[in-house]
Scaffold this motif. Structure first.
Motif, PDB file in Angstrom:
ATOM      1  N   VAL A   1     -25.111   0.491  45.593  1.00 34.60           N
ATOM      2  CA  VAL A   1     -23.866  -0.266  45.480  1.00 34.60           C
ATOM      3  C   VAL A   1     -23.161   0.122  44.180  1.00 34.60           C
ATOM      4  O   VAL A   1     -23.807   0.358  43.158  1.00 34.60           O
TER       5      VAL A   1
ATOM      6  N   ILE B   1     -21.324  -0.547  40.805  1.00 30.97           N
ATOM      7  CA  ILE B   1     -21.354  -1.672  39.872  1.00 30.97           C
ATOM      8  C   ILE B   1     -20.522  -1.359  38.631  1.00 30.97           C
ATOM      9  O   ILE B   1     -20.372  -0.207  38.226  1.00 30.97           O
TER      10      ILE B   1
ATOM     11  N   THR C   1     -14.585  -8.254  36.182  1.00 31.18           N
ATOM     12  CA  THR C   1     -15.515  -8.214  37.316  1.00 31.18           C
ATOM     13  C   THR C   1     -14.838  -8.678  38.597  1.00 31.18           C
ATOM     14  O   THR C   1     -14.930  -8.014  39.641  1.00 31.18           O
TER      15      THR C   1
ATOM     16  N   TYR D   1     -13.790  -6.324  41.753  1.00 29.55           N
ATOM     17  CA  TYR D   1     -14.442  -6.671  43.023  1.00 29.55           C
ATOM     18  C   TYR D   1     -13.392  -6.844  44.131  1.00 29.55           C
ATOM     19  O   TYR D   1     -13.565  -6.336  45.250  1.00 29.55           O
TER      20      TYR D   1
ATOM     21  N   ASN E   1     -12.107  -3.699  45.519  1.00 32.42           N
ATOM     22  CA  ASN E   1     -13.155  -2.886  46.155  1.00 32.42           C
ATOM     23  C   ASN E   1     -13.636  -1.716  45.295  1.00 32.42           C
ATOM     24  O   ASN E   1     -14.171  -0.745  45.817  1.00 32.42           O
TER      25      ASN E   1
ATOM     26  N   GLU F   1     -19.214  -3.698  43.649  1.00 34.56           N
ATOM     27  CA  GLU F   1     -19.879  -4.768  44.391  1.00 34.56           C
ATOM     28  C   GLU F   1     -20.805  -5.563  43.480  1.00 34.56           C
ATOM     29  O   GLU F   1     -21.533  -6.447  43.943  1.00 34.56           O
ATOM     30  N   GLY F   2     -20.791  -5.221  42.189  1.00 30.58           N
ATOM     31  CA  GLY F   2     -21.684  -5.932  41.291  1.00 30.58           C
ATOM     32  C   GLY F   2     -21.403  -5.616  39.834  1.00 30.58           C
ATOM     33  O   GLY F   2     -20.527  -4.813  39.495  1.00 30.58           O
TER      34      GLY F   2
ATOM     35  N   GLY G   1     -21.261 -11.121  44.566  1.00 35.54           N
ATOM     36  CA  GLY G   1     -21.819  -9.787  44.357  1.00 35.54           C
ATOM     37  C   GLY G   1     -23.113  -9.788  43.553  1.00 35.54           C
ATOM     38  O   GLY G   1     -23.661 -10.819  43.156  1.00 35.54           O
ATOM     39  N   TYR G   2     -23.582  -8.585  43.318  1.00 37.65           N
ATOM     40  CA  TYR G   2     -24.838  -8.332  42.600  1.00 37.65           C
ATOM     41  C   TYR G   2     -24.628  -8.488  41.098  1.00 37.65           C
ATOM     42  O   TYR G   2     -23.631  -7.998  40.543  1.00 37.65           O
TER      43      TYR G   2
END
Length: 386
Positions: free
Chosen positions: A40, A42, A80, A84, A87, A90-91, A124-125
């Motif tokens: 993913v 980040i 963040t 996010y 797009n 994702e983290g 998200g992560y």
């Protein structure tokens, strides 16, 4: 200083921590990390690079004349969420130099994660770095909001800390690592018994060892990481090749060969997932061969095991063959069950034929007997094709 300038500075200095990311960056501040079994993108940043410590090997040490910057909690949250929604990511991976003291720094990281989860409902992560010396209660709190925690053990011996990082104490790293490990294992056990359990760092913990700043052999490093896996139940030990970014008489003036990192990762995987022992791989040597991967070298040293007929080999035998990994071994067994295993269908399993071809047969036939015969064994430096 603008938010864009801070992002440029604090993403650039974050790149030296490898304990979360792989592969090429999408953008200067976006890396890839493994979460829930997939890669993913980040946002990888430091909260601040204004450090009060003077570790010899670190770009952020207080004696270095570099641009300093610090985010606010709201700025990290805004970046963040914005990235996010666009797009880009994702983290978030969030670490920091030590500002004021360990607990103050840890509190800032927790505030970011808490605000993302509770106010922004960020799904998200989140990977938070535990700050060495942080209070036990703060470590426990961090795991309530993060998917993964990590703290860098850096060195194998106490002497290295006293020489290269005198403000850091090994106990200040070991204690938080132990705390997070205990809380994680408690969460895993409770999850088995109850359907609704509040998560604690559900993706586990990782750590990082600096390779090449001190003179430990590859074998000593692997023995040490094996103990870390066993004692703290870590998900991953990362090997960070030393980079000569500071001129300091206490340090080597040449950066570590990146191929050494690959060999350590390959060995790490062979021990954890392929049932090799440390003694098997090192075979009375202290360091790994940089010219050939450890799995291929073991195979060449043990001709009595080869060639293996993959039409009837066990799973454990299959994964000892150079070029055949865990997934491709399972595919070979599946092809056998359907009676369609041959040299043509073998290509579809994803094995490295260049590595495997001299070590296998199918019902007594080798590659010389097939239409897809390939000449002579060729060594590949691909660090991940086991």
């Amino acid at each position: 200083m603008t938010l864009e300038e801070k992002l440029s500075i604090l993403s650039a200095t974050a790149k030296y921590d490898v304990s979360c990311s792989f592969g090429e960056r999408k953008k200067d501040f976006v890396y890839y990390s493994v979460a829930n079994g997939r890669y993913v993108p980040i946002l990888k940043i430091l909260f601040s690079n204004a450090c009060i410590y003077d570790c010899a090997y670190c770009i952020n040490r207080k004696s270095n004349n570099i641009k300093r910057a610090s985010f606010t909690v709201d700025e990290v949250v805004k970046l963040t969420v914005d990235f996010y929604k666009r797009n880009y990511i994702e983290g978030l991976f969030l670490s920091s130099a030590i500002i004021k003291d360990s607990n103050y720094t840890m509190e800032q990281l927790i505030k970011v994660a808490k605000k993302l989860r509770e106010e922004e409902k960020f799904p998200g992560y989140i990977h938070l770095k535990i700050v060495p010396g942080a209070d036990e209660k703060l470590v426990e709190k961090a795991g309530m909001y993060a998917d993964r925690l990590s703290i860098n053990v850096e060195f194998l011996k106490k002497d290295a800390f006293s020489i290269l990082a005198p403000e850091k104490k090994p106990e200040a790293i070991q204690k938080p690592l132990q705390t997070s490990s205990i809380k994680y294992l408690q969460y895993i056990e409770e999850k088995k018994k109850y359907s609704h359990v509040k998560p604690y760092s559900p993706l586990g913990q990782t750590t990082q060892i600096i390779v090449g700043a001190t003179n430990e052999s590859d074998k000593k490093i692997i023995e040490f990481s094996s103990k870390l896996y066993k004692i703290y139940k870590l998900k991953r030990v990362y090997y960070s090749g030393y980079i000569a970014i500071n001129k300091d008489k206490r340090l080597p003036q040449r950066s570590e060969n990146s191929l050494r990192e690959h060999r350590l990762y390959q060995t790490d995987f062979l021990i954890r997932f392929y049932n090799y022992s440390i003694e098997e791989i090192f075979d009375n040597c202290e360091n790994l061969d940089l010219n050939i991967d450890p799995k291929s070298l073991w195979a060449l040293k043990h001709p009595e095991f080869f060639p293996i007929d993959i039409s009837r080999a066990t799973f454990d035998e299959l994964i000892r063959i150079p070029g055949i990994g865990l997934k491709s071994a399972k595919k070979i067994i599946m092809l056998r069950k359907h009676g369609i295993l041959n040299f043509d269908t073998l290509k579809k399993t994803g094995i490295s034929l260049k590595k495997a071809k001299n070590f296998i047969t199918i019902k007594g036939k080798n590659f010389k007997d097939s239409k897809i015969y390939m000449p002579l064994f060729e060594f590949s430096q691909n660090g991940w094709d086991l």
